[in-house]
Design an enzyme around this catalytic site. Sequence first.
Site, PDB file in Angstrom:
ATOM      1  CB  SER A 127      -0.904   0.008   1.238  1.00 21.14           C
ATOM      2  OG  SER A 127      -1.528   1.253   1.416  1.00 21.14           O
ATOM      3  CE1 TYR A 152      -4.321  -1.970   4.745  1.00 16.53           C
ATOM      4  CE2 TYR A 152      -3.570   0.252   4.258  1.00 16.53           C
ATOM      5  CZ  TYR A 152      -3.990  -0.984   3.833  1.00 16.53           C
ATOM      6  OH  TYR A 152      -4.081  -1.259   2.486  1.00 16.53           O
TER       7      TYR A 152
END
Length: 335
Positions: A127, A152
Amino acid sequence: MNILVTGAAGFIGFHLCRRFLSMGFHVTGLDNLNPYYSVALKKERIALLSADAKFRFVKEDMGDRASMDRLFDAGGFNYVVNLAAQAGVRHSLKCPEDYINANIIGYFNILENCRQHKVDHFVFASSSSVYGLNTKMPFSVHDNVDHPISLYAASKKSNELMAHSYSYLFGLPCTGLRFFTVYGPWGRPDMALFLFTKAIIEGNPIQVFNHGQMERDFTYIDDIVEGVVRVTQNIPKPNPDWNPASPDPSSSVSPYKLYNIGNNNSVTLLQFIEAIEEALGKEAIKEFLPLQPGDVPATCADIDDLIKDVGFKPATNIKTGIANFIAWYRDYYGQ
């Protein structure tokens, strides 16, 4: 060619499976159909994929090691593309254990099975969130990313490190893909485009964080899929020029590589909203709010390596991409 795609009922997984099927590949789609967002939407995606005889759906949780062992024992997979993860920066502030269970333990179970079954290429979703506190733009895979600002992001950085260790120790070819704000038809209901479109149509206010000055490298789903397909078929090799005295994070002496997949063009959140308003023919009621914890103020992808290695540059502009999404949204919800 026999391919396993984890997270097949998800937004990117659904589109990637459709693309692989159109290429004639046999695709096994794995998903646990968790209720983070609409399970009905996920089931509709799977129903569309299941219309193709080359697709097989497996409903299991990656965190269940015995189930993953059985899946790989019977699978005979050439390639594995791991897209399954607990997504969302803000959710990680409230339910951090979800990220450990899915993004660390579940990911490990897939990675270990790829090693044991000598998969030709393990491709996994990272990501743009891994860039964390970095401010040098555009974000480059050659830069250090040791300062994530959400669990995350930390879990995605962990995925990159785990893959590198397996690539180095066991010669497993691994490629990590840092996605930049993906949007388009069949998108996630918790993402800004979906939330904004629904609220504007219904006449409800939208929450505009960082007072609309947030900048994002919005990347259309078809561009993401094209990048993943090309990279999956481009198995990494050791970098003969890798220098341990000045280590390049994006490559290695082992068969390991990292790529950004983004549009290489940031727009402000207000510009994004203006494009939605134009496509809908209706102005949004805006509620301006400060930057949220865990969010970075700006992202932009350096995609030079992607262009050099696989000859692809994402090019869909936001007006085209948003118009395509809204056409799908109106059709899907009968509006």
